[in-house]
Scaffold this motif. Sequence first.
Motif, mmCIF file in Angstrom:
data_model
loop_
_atom_site.group_PDB
_atom_site.id
_atom_site.type_symbol
_atom_site.label_atom_id
_atom_site.label_comp_id
_atom_site.label_asym_id
_atom_site.label_seq_id
_atom_site.Cartn_x
_atom_site.Cartn_y
_atom_site.Cartn_z
ATOM 1 N N ASN A 97 14.601 -7.156 -5.728
ATOM 2 C CA ASN A 97 14.067 -6.713 -4.445
ATOM 3 C C ASN A 97 13.390 -5.353 -4.562
ATOM 4 O OD1 ASN A 97 14.878 -9.026 -3.114
ATOM 5 N ND2 ASN A 97 16.844 -8.171 -2.517
ATOM 6 N N SER A 98 13.977 -4.467 -5.351
ATOM 7 C CA SER A 98 13.383 -3.148 -5.559
ATOM 8 C C SER A 98 12.044 -3.258 -6.289
ATOM 9 C CB SER A 98 14.348 -2.273 -6.357
ATOM 10 O OG SER A 98 13.769 -1.046 -6.672
ATOM 11 N N ALA A 99 12.003 -4.081 -7.328
ATOM 12 C CA ALA A 99 10.760 -4.262 -8.079
ATOM 13 C C ALA A 99 9.698 -4.935 -7.216
ATOM 14 C CB ALA A 99 11.022 -5.080 -9.339
ATOM 15 N N LEU A 100 10.104 -5.875 -6.378
ATOM 16 C CA LEU A 100 9.165 -6.529 -5.472
ATOM 17 C C LEU A 100 8.563 -5.520 -4.497
ATOM 18 C CD1 LEU A 100 7.830 -9.111 -4.417
ATOM 19 C CD2 LEU A 100 9.850 -9.458 -2.981
ATOM 20 N N LEU A 101 9.386 -4.652 -3.960
ATOM 21 C CA LEU A 101 8.896 -3.617 -3.051
ATOM 22 C C LEU A 101 7.944 -2.673 -3.773
ATOM 23 C CD1 LEU A 101 9.046 -2.399 -0.211
ATOM 24 C CD2 LEU A 101 10.994 -1.046 -1.010
ATOM 25 N N ASP A 102 8.295 -2.275 -5.000
ATOM 26 C CA ASP A 102 7.408 -1.409 -5.785
ATOM 27 C C ASP A 102 6.079 -2.101 -6.067
ATOM 28 O OD1 ASP A 102 9.317 0.580 -5.842
ATOM 29 O OD2 ASP A 102 10.083 0.016 -7.832
ATOM 30 N N LYS A 103 6.146 -3.385 -6.367
ATOM 31 C CA LYS A 103 4.931 -4.154 -6.649
ATOM 32 C C LYS A 103 4.042 -4.244 -5.401
ATOM 33 C CE LYS A 103 3.473 -8.602 -8.480
ATOM 34 N NZ LYS A 103 3.883 -9.867 -9.057
ATOM 35 N N GLN A 104 4.657 -4.471 -4.248
ATOM 36 C CA GLN A 104 3.887 -4.547 -3.004
ATOM 37 C C GLN A 104 3.236 -3.208 -2.671
ATOM 38 O OE1 GLN A 104 6.925 -5.953 -0.353
ATOM 39 N NE2 GLN A 104 6.443 -8.111 -0.722
ATOM 40 N N ARG A 105 3.978 -2.130 -2.867
ATOM 41 C CA ARG A 105 3.423 -0.803 -2.596
ATOM 42 C C ARG A 105 2.265 -0.483 -3.537
ATOM 43 N NH1 ARG A 105 9.118 2.394 -1.829
ATOM 44 N NH2 ARG A 105 9.474 1.765 0.327
ATOM 45 N N ALA A 106 2.420 -0.822 -4.815
ATOM 46 C CA ALA A 106 1.350 -0.571 -5.783
ATOM 47 C C ALA A 106 0.114 -1.387 -5.430
ATOM 48 C CB ALA A 106 1.834 -0.911 -7.187
ATOM 49 N N TYR A 107 0.318 -2.619 -4.989
ATOM 50 C CA TYR A 107 -0.817 -3.464 -4.618
ATOM 51 C C TYR A 107 -1.544 -2.893 -3.402
ATOM 52 C CZ TYR A 107 -3.657 -7.482 -3.427
ATOM 53 O OH TYR A 107 -4.712 -8.297 -3.133
ATOM 54 N N GLN A 108 -0.790 -2.434 -2.408
ATOM 55 C CA GLN A 108 -1.411 -1.864 -1.212
ATOM 56 C C GLN A 108 -2.153 -0.579 -1.539
ATOM 57 O OE1 GLN A 108 1.870 -1.518 1.478
ATOM 58 N NE2 GLN A 108 1.795 -3.668 2.079
ATOM 59 N N LYS A 109 -1.640 0.173 -2.486
ATOM 60 C CA LYS A 109 -2.270 1.442 -2.851
ATOM 61 C C LYS A 109 -3.510 1.223 -3.712
ATOM 62 C CE LYS A 109 -1.157 5.857 -5.009
ATOM 63 N NZ LYS A 109 -0.130 6.629 -5.722
ATOM 64 N N ASN A 110 -3.415 0.359 -4.719
ATOM 65 C CA ASN A 110 -4.508 0.170 -5.675
ATOM 66 C C ASN A 110 -5.278 -1.120 -5.486
ATOM 67 O OD1 ASN A 110 -3.584 2.497 -6.937
ATOM 68 N ND2 ASN A 110 -2.291 1.367 -8.345
ATOM 69 N N GLU A 111 -4.770 -2.000 -4.651
ATOM 70 C CA GLU A 111 -5.331 -3.327 -4.437
ATOM 71 C C GLU A 111 -5.384 -4.134 -5.721
ATOM 72 O OE1 GLU A 111 -8.855 -3.534 -2.116
ATOM 73 O OE2 GLU A 111 -8.034 -2.311 -0.517
ATOM 74 N N LYS A 112 -4.475 -3.860 -6.650
ATOM 75 C CA LYS A 112 -4.304 -4.719 -7.816
ATOM 76 C C LYS A 112 -2.831 -4.742 -8.174
ATOM 77 C CE LYS A 112 -4.905 -1.653 -11.723
ATOM 78 N NZ LYS A 112 -5.565 -1.453 -12.983
ATOM 79 N N THR A 116 14.779 -11.139 -14.321
ATOM 80 C CA THR A 116 14.407 -10.997 -12.911
ATOM 81 C C THR A 116 12.981 -10.488 -12.787
ATOM 82 O OG1 THR A 116 15.334 -8.768 -12.753
ATOM 83 C CG2 THR A 116 16.766 -10.584 -12.130
ATOM 84 N N LEU A 117 12.583 -9.593 -13.696
ATOM 85 C CA LEU A 117 11.211 -9.087 -13.669
ATOM 86 C C LEU A 117 10.221 -10.160 -14.110
ATOM 87 C CD1 LEU A 117 11.778 -5.503 -15.108
ATOM 88 C CD2 LEU A 117 11.686 -6.233 -12.725
ATOM 89 N N ASP A 118 10.620 -11.007 -15.064
ATOM 90 C CA ASP A 118 9.756 -12.115 -15.472
ATOM 91 C C ASP A 118 9.526 -13.067 -14.304
ATOM 92 O OD1 ASP A 118 9.547 -11.115 -18.025
ATOM 93 O OD2 ASP A 118 11.058 -12.457 -18.877
ATOM 94 N N ARG A 119 10.578 -13.332 -13.548
ATOM 95 C CA ARG A 119 10.442 -14.213 -12.383
ATOM 96 C C ARG A 119 9.531 -13.584 -11.329
ATOM 97 N NH1 ARG A 119 14.942 -18.189 -11.650
ATOM 98 N NH2 ARG A 119 15.918 -18.244 -13.690
ATOM 99 N N LEU A 120 9.591 -12.282 -11.217
ATOM 100 C CA LEU A 120 8.729 -11.579 -10.267
ATOM 101 C C LEU A 120 7.261 -11.741 -10.663
ATOM 102 C CD1 LEU A 120 8.643 -9.707 -7.792
ATOM 103 C CD2 LEU A 120 8.768 -7.792 -9.364
ATOM 104 N N GLN A 121 6.979 -11.695 -11.952
ATOM 105 C CA GLN A 121 5.608 -11.858 -12.436
ATOM 106 C C GLN A 121 5.095 -13.284 -12.182
ATOM 107 O OE1 GLN A 121 4.779 -8.488 -12.671
ATOM 108 N NE2 GLN A 121 3.307 -9.420 -14.036
ATOM 109 N N LYS A 122 6.001 -14.265 -12.194
ATOM 110 C CA LYS A 122 5.582 -15.663 -12.031
ATOM 111 C C LYS A 122 5.173 -15.989 -10.602
ATOM 112 C CE LYS A 122 8.397 -17.386 -15.815
ATOM 113 N NZ LYS A 122 9.565 -18.189 -16.206
ATOM 114 N N ILE A 123 5.591 -15.182 -9.614
ATOM 115 C CA ILE A 123 5.276 -15.520 -8.223
ATOM 116 C C ILE A 123 3.958 -14.941 -7.748
ATOM 117 C CG2 ILE A 123 7.692 -15.758 -7.583
ATOM 118 C CD1 ILE A 123 7.304 -13.021 -6.077
ATOM 119 N N GLN A 124 3.198 -14.355 -8.619
ATOM 120 C CA GLN A 124 1.926 -13.732 -8.212
ATOM 121 C C GLN A 124 1.189 -14.678 -7.369
ATOM 122 O OE1 GLN A 124 -0.378 -11.644 -11.047
ATOM 123 N NE2 GLN A 124 1.335 -11.432 -12.414
#
Length: 86
Positions: A31-46, A78-86
Amino acid sequence: MMLNYRFEIFLNEEQKSTLHSWINLCRQQYNSALLDKQRAYQKNEKSPTKSDISTLLTQSKKRHPHLKKVPSQPLQETLDRLQKIQ
């Protein structure tokens, strides 16, 4: 594509407690990594790369020593699974 496996295991109370705590820590890390990923995407749009997210895991282990109780493989999975849901 198979993402999960199912095993039947017979645990004593101490093992149940340990496994339960590991699962909770992995869930929190996901959940923490997902939140970090969402924030990075909103900031950089990638979306951040797997390497970027793995760096976050290293930083999280430094900030939260209780993560060191969990073997590294489940946390990396868990991080690998996070990458798979892109």
